[in-house]
Design a protein around this motif. Structure first.
Motif, PDB file in Angstrom:
ATOM      1  N   GLN A   1       0.630  -1.304   0.544  1.00  0.00           N
ATOM      2  CA  GLN A   1      -0.144  -0.112  -0.088  1.00  0.00           C
ATOM      3  C   GLN A   1       0.728   1.431  -0.256  1.00  0.00           C
ATOM      4  O   GLN A   1       0.199   2.175   0.056  1.00  0.00           O
ATOM      5  CB  GLN A   1      -0.980   0.229   1.257  1.00  0.00           C
ATOM      6  CG  GLN A   1      -2.463  -0.986   1.553  1.00  0.00           C
ATOM      7  CD  GLN A   1      -2.702  -1.789  -0.211  1.00  0.00           C
ATOM      8  OE1 GLN A   1      -3.354  -0.752  -0.365  1.00  0.00           O
ATOM      9  NE2 GLN A   1      -2.750  -3.076  -0.338  1.00  0.00           N
ATOM     10  N   LYS A   2       2.290   1.118   0.160  1.00  0.00           N
ATOM     11  CA  LYS A   2       2.654   2.270   0.190  1.00  0.00           C
ATOM     12  C   LYS A   2       3.220   2.358  -0.646  1.00  0.00           C
ATOM     13  O   LYS A   2       3.266   1.818  -2.093  1.00  0.00           O
ATOM     14  CB  LYS A   2       4.017   1.857   0.618  1.00  0.00           C
ATOM     15  CG  LYS A   2       4.193   1.572   2.494  1.00  0.00           C
ATOM     16  CD  LYS A   2       4.112   2.838   3.103  1.00  0.00           C
ATOM     17  CE  LYS A   2       3.200   2.548   4.657  1.00  0.00           C
ATOM     18  NZ  LYS A   2       3.198   3.702   5.191  1.00  0.00           N
ATOM     19  N   SER A   3       3.357   3.698  -1.702  1.00  0.00           N
ATOM     20  CA  SER A   3       3.633   4.422  -2.662  1.00  0.00           C
ATOM     21  C   SER A   3       5.555   4.507  -2.929  1.00  0.00           C
ATOM     22  O   SER A   3       5.727   5.014  -1.874  1.00  0.00           O
ATOM     23  CB  SER A   3       3.093   6.063  -2.776  1.00  0.00           C
ATOM     24  OG  SER A   3       4.080   6.766  -1.426  1.00  0.00           O
ATOM     25  N   TRP A   4       6.003   4.206  -4.056  1.00  0.00           N
ATOM     26  CA  TRP A   4       7.313   4.458  -4.576  1.00  0.00           C
ATOM     27  C   TRP A   4       7.925   5.992  -3.397  1.00  0.00           C
ATOM     28  O   TRP A   4       8.597   5.563  -2.340  1.00  0.00           O
ATOM     29  CB  TRP A   4       7.198   5.639  -5.607  1.00  0.00           C
ATOM     30  CG  TRP A   4       7.016   4.144  -6.259  1.00  0.00           C
ATOM     31  CD1 TRP A   4       6.424   4.031  -7.004  1.00  0.00           C
ATOM     32  CD2 TRP A   4       7.407   2.483  -6.090  1.00  0.00           C
ATOM     33  NE1 TRP A   4       6.084   2.608  -8.153  1.00  0.00           N
ATOM     34  CE2 TRP A   4       6.826   1.525  -7.732  1.00  0.00           C
ATOM     35  CE3 TRP A   4       8.744   2.258  -5.992  1.00  0.00           C
ATOM     36  CZ2 TRP A   4       7.236  -0.046  -7.545  1.00  0.00           C
ATOM     37  CZ3 TRP A   4       9.328   0.264  -5.904  1.00  0.00           C
ATOM     38  CH2 TRP A   4       8.452  -0.365  -7.058  1.00  0.00           C
ATOM     39  N   ARG A   5       7.102   7.065  -3.646  1.00  0.00           N
ATOM     40  CA  ARG A   5       7.280   8.121  -2.372  1.00  0.00           C
ATOM     41  C   ARG A   5       7.944   7.711  -0.845  1.00  0.00           C
ATOM     42  O   ARG A   5       8.675   8.874  -0.867  1.00  0.00           O
ATOM     43  CB  ARG A   5       6.523   9.214  -2.750  1.00  0.00           C
ATOM     44  CG  ARG A   5       7.388  10.092  -1.961  1.00  0.00           C
ATOM     45  CD  ARG A   5       6.272  11.594  -2.106  1.00  0.00           C
ATOM     46  NE  ARG A   5       6.585  12.485  -1.358  1.00  0.00           N
ATOM     47  CZ  ARG A   5       7.185  13.484  -2.011  1.00  0.00           C
ATOM     48  NH1 ARG A   5       7.990  13.216  -3.067  1.00  0.00           N
ATOM     49  NH2 ARG A   5       7.542  14.591  -1.241  1.00  0.00           N
ATOM     50  N   GLU A   6       6.769   7.201  -0.379  1.00  0.00           N
ATOM     51  CA  GLU A   6       7.330   6.568   0.947  1.00  0.00           C
ATOM     52  C   GLU A   6       8.222   5.594   0.465  1.00  0.00           C
ATOM     53  O   GLU A   6       8.479   5.370   2.107  1.00  0.00           O
ATOM     54  CB  GLU A   6       5.842   5.780   0.977  1.00  0.00           C
ATOM     55  CG  GLU A   6       4.364   6.696   1.642  1.00  0.00           C
ATOM     56  CD  GLU A   6       3.227   6.337   2.191  1.00  0.00           C
ATOM     57  OE1 GLU A   6       2.542   6.361   2.690  1.00  0.00           O
ATOM     58  OE2 GLU A   6       2.469   5.211   1.054  1.00  0.00           O
ATOM     59  N   ILE A   7       8.562   4.679   0.113  1.00  0.00           N
ATOM     60  CA  ILE A   7       9.667   3.378  -0.154  1.00  0.00           C
ATOM     61  C   ILE A   7      11.212   4.915   0.044  1.00  0.00           C
ATOM     62  O   ILE A   7      11.197   3.923   0.994  1.00  0.00           O
ATOM     63  CB  ILE A   7       9.019   2.121  -1.119  1.00  0.00           C
ATOM     64  CG1 ILE A   7       8.033   1.424  -0.858  1.00  0.00           C
ATOM     65  CG2 ILE A   7      10.725   2.466  -1.263  1.00  0.00           C
ATOM     66  CD1 ILE A   7       8.058   1.315  -1.918  1.00  0.00           C
ATOM     67  N   TYR A   8      10.310   5.574  -0.872  1.00  0.00           N
ATOM     68  CA  TYR A   8      11.540   6.155  -0.855  1.00  0.00           C
ATOM     69  C   TYR A   8      12.507   7.189   0.617  1.00  0.00           C
ATOM     70  O   TYR A   8      13.284   7.132   0.995  1.00  0.00           O
ATOM     71  CB  TYR A   8      12.102   7.172  -1.684  1.00  0.00           C
ATOM     72  CG  TYR A   8      13.228   8.407  -2.037  1.00  0.00           C
ATOM     73  CD1 TYR A   8      14.155   8.001  -2.034  1.00  0.00           C
ATOM     74  CD2 TYR A   8      12.390   9.755  -1.425  1.00  0.00           C
ATOM     75  CE1 TYR A   8      15.160   8.928  -2.317  1.00  0.00           C
ATOM     76  CE2 TYR A   8      13.615  10.648  -1.440  1.00  0.00           C
ATOM     77  CZ  TYR A   8      14.921  10.210  -2.104  1.00  0.00           C
ATOM     78  OH  TYR A   8      16.067  11.355  -2.315  1.00  0.00           O
TER      79      TYR A   8
END
Length: 361
Positions: free
Chosen positions: A121-128
């Motif tokens: 459910q995490k966006s690529w931005r949150e993973i970054y």
């Protein structure tokens, strides 16, 4: 999902931060003890190297405490590391453990794809941003280790540097933002500057080469850095966790260029890649001589093929460049008294060599 992973120096702090930021429940394996070693050794193939046995012990202890998802590394090439995940998964399954094992290859795209499994459910931005925080912690811990390696053999009051290190680890582990990490860095600068140093002290300088797991894990190398500091020796590890990440995962240009330079240095003795860090052990022995280090200590797990190759080449390198080399192989039978005796003898040799010729009597 309860995620766990192996210990290796400060790796557990970095991975705990990463997976916690991704919203996972994390179970860090218990601190490594003799029991961890005995547990891993009991169920491992007899001739497999010590990192396999220790990480297997980490996994078994964590699974016993409730973990159900193991994150470990993959790999390819001559080093047996690439087989760890498959063999350990089979051993654990035969012991009746129920779990999922995720082997992450040293490739940034593969890492991102695998992390989506943990945080769908995490966006690529949150993973970054999770990566940024974990990276900030990793960099700070490594920077402090480099500073303390210089301070330890020079400190007036024994144990001052070690107290700062313990405070650093505790504070970084609790930090929840990059801003907090930067604040910790500023506080640590004051603490490091406050450590009183002996005047007129000129410690011997020794570079540590070899296999990364033994180099970075104090329980395995029997606190090599602190032991040498107590003998008046400044140590320089040729690879820390941040070096591995930048060189093997992020493939930063500076590290790629550095590897080319190291390969060229090693070429007269070892002309091709043999897996692990064997080629670097040869090259750094030459490079550190050029940088006026006094000696080299090669550390590796017993039966480690890349480092065994390097070990058999290093006597020739040592002779050619006039650089003393001590080789230390570690397994579950390695005793502290034997290692300390060899270190003391090596340091005595280096101290003798450092004297002017007229004083060598």
């Amino acid at each position: 999902m309860i995620v766990t992973f192996p210990h290796m120096g400060t790796l557990s702090i970095v991975l705990k931060s990463l997976f916690s930021q991704l919203g996972c429940q994390v179970l860090v394996p218990p601190p490594m003890t003799r029991h961890t070693m005995e547990l891993g050794t009991q169920f491992s193939p007899e001739t497999v190297c010590l990192p396999f046995k220790m990480t297997l012990g980490n996994f078994m202890e964590a699974l016993e405490q409730g973990a159900d998802t193991i994150v470990t590394c993959g790999g390819c090439g001559p080093c047996r590391l690439g087989y760890y995940a498959a063999v350990q998964q089979k051993i654990l399954a035969e012991r009746g453990y129920r779990f999922t094992m995720i082997a992450i290859e040293p490739n940034l795209i593969h890492v991102y794809k695998q992390l989506k499994y943990f945080a769908p459910q995490k966006s690529w931005r949150e993973i970054y941003h999770a990566f940024r925080l974990a990276g900030a912690k990793m960099n700070l811990l490594d920077d402090v280790q480099r500073e303390l390696a210089v301070i330890r053999p020079r400190e007036m009051k024994s144990g001052s540097a070690e107290r700062v290190w313990r405070q650093t680890v505790a504070a970084v582990d609790l930090a929840e933002s990059c801003q907090s990490v930067q604040a910790i860095r500023a506080e640590l600068l004051e603490k490091l500057q406050a450590i009183e140093l002996a005047q007129g002290v000129s410690p011997l300088r020794v570079a540590v080469v070899g296999e990364i797991y033994v180099m970075l894990e104090p329980f395995i190398n029997q606190n090599l850095e602190q032991c040498l500091a107590g003998m008046g020796v400044e140590t320089s590890k040729t690879m820390l966790l941040s070096d591995y990440v930048r060189g093997h995962l992020l493939r930063r240009r500076s590290y790629v260029e550095m590897f080319k330079q190291l390969s060229a240095m090693a070429a007269p003795y070892l002309g091709h890649y043999v897996g692990g860090h064997g080629l670097k052990s040869i090259a750094y022995t030459i490079l550190k001589k050029q940088q006026d280090y006094d000696g080299i200590i090669q550390v590796y797990p017993f039966t480690c093929m890349p480092e065994v190759i390097a070990k058999n080449i290093l006597p020739k390198v040592s002779q050619d460049v006039d650089m003393p080399v001590l080789t230390l192989a570690y397994d579950e039978q390695t005793g502290e008294a034997g290692i300390r005796t060899r270190l003391e003898a090596f340091v005595d040799l280096l101290r003798y060599r450092s004297k002017p010729a007229a004083a060598r009597v």
